[in-house]
Design an enzyme around this catalytic site. Structure first.
Site, short mmCIF file in Angstrom:
data_model
loop_
_atom_site.label_atom_id
_atom_site.label_comp_id
_atom_site.label_asym_id
_atom_site.label_seq_id
_atom_site.Cartn_x
_atom_site.Cartn_y
_atom_site.Cartn_z
N ARG A 1 0.80 -1.19 0.00
CA ARG A 1 0.00 0.00 0.00
C ARG A 1 0.85 1.26 0.00
NH1 ARG A 1 -4.17 -1.45 4.78
NH2 ARG A 1 -2.43 -2.70 5.46
N GLY A 2 2.08 1.15 0.37
CA GLY A 2 2.93 2.32 0.60
C GLY A 2 3.12 3.26 -0.57
N ASP B 1 7.41 3.16 -2.30
CA ASP B 1 7.64 4.32 -1.45
C ASP B 1 9.08 4.40 -0.96
OD1 ASP B 1 7.31 2.07 0.18
OD2 ASP B 1 5.91 3.02 1.55
N ASP C 1 14.82 0.02 1.68
CA ASP C 1 15.85 0.05 2.72
C ASP C 1 16.62 -1.26 2.71
OD1 ASP C 1 13.89 -1.45 4.13
OD2 ASP C 1 13.48 0.16 5.52
N SER C 2 16.12 -2.32 3.33
CA SER C 2 16.84 -3.59 3.31
C SER C 2 16.98 -4.12 1.89
CB SER C 2 16.14 -4.63 4.19
OG SER C 2 14.91 -5.02 3.60
N GLY C 3 15.98 -3.86 1.05
CA GLY C 3 15.98 -4.34 -0.33
C GLY C 3 15.29 -5.68 -0.50
N THR D 1 12.11 -6.64 -0.10
CA THR D 1 10.86 -6.59 -0.85
C THR D 1 11.13 -6.37 -2.34
OG1 THR D 1 9.59 -5.79 1.03
CG2 THR D 1 8.66 -5.36 -1.15
N LYS E 1 17.14 4.30 1.37
CA LYS E 1 17.86 4.25 2.64
C LYS E 1 19.03 3.25 2.47
CE LYS E 1 15.10 4.31 6.33
NZ LYS E 1 14.35 3.81 7.52
N ARG F 1 -0.65 7.65 6.38
CA ARG F 1 -0.31 7.59 4.95
C ARG F 1 -0.81 8.85 4.23
NH1 ARG F 1 1.39 2.35 3.50
NH2 ARG F 1 0.61 0.69 4.82
#
Length: 175
Positions: A43-44, A100, A103-105, A107, A131, A165
């Protein structure tokens, strides 16, 4: 809007709009004459994706995927589920995946791998926020709104729990 903690605005709505328009121009130039499918990760990314596709000046087909890795946590669990697949046939089409934040990558890596199996002509990634200090897998977005340090951010599609959001700017909490 009332917050439990004091918000610190990182990017106001004017700065976001300016950057989204710049990204739209860059993407329009790169995809001129191509058959582009924009895939928004729900959803982001829905707020960012809506603004971005309006800033892209070439015809786009837009579709959506729902993924889950955060639940209500502030950090990714590392386990990524594809909840809802796209409906568009993307074989031999140019795909732009929009999210959106990366960060960790985890997803984005899982989504790119999943989409690759559908045999698109190309896959590129566009994120509002990058990030890089949190990256756990080897993946880099092709288009980035803003790079940010390792802070928890909220607003402009990014949630805190089930809320916020809809805030038109991006902020962190000033603890």
């Amino acid at each position: 809007m009332e917050f439990d903690k004091k918000p610190k605005i990182l990017f106001d709505s004017d700065k976001i709009s300016e950057r989204v328009n710049e990204l739209g121009e860059e993407i329009s130039k790169d995809y001129d004459g191509k058959d582009i499918v924009v895939i928004s990760l729900l959803r982001g990314s829905f707020v960012f994706a809506a603004d971005l596709v309006r800033a892209i000046k070439v015809p786009v087909n837009i579709d959506f995927m729902t993924t889950s890795s955060y639940e209500h946590d502030e950090v990714s669990s590392g386990l990524v589920d594809i909840i809802t697949d796209i409906r568009t046939k993307i074989e031999n089409k140019d795909v732009l995946i929009v999210d959106d934040i990366i960060d960790s990558g985890y997803t984005m890596s899982k989504v790119v791998e999943f989409i690759y199996k559908k045999k698109p002509k190309s896959i590129k990634v566009c994120v509002m926020l990058d990030k890089p200090s949190r990256r756990k897998v080897d993946i880099s977005p092709d288009y980035v709104g803003f790079s940010i340090p390792d802070v928890f951010i909220v607003g402009y599609g990014l949630n805190y729990g089930d809320y916020y959001r809809n805030i038109p700017y991006i902020f962190t909490f000033d603890d």
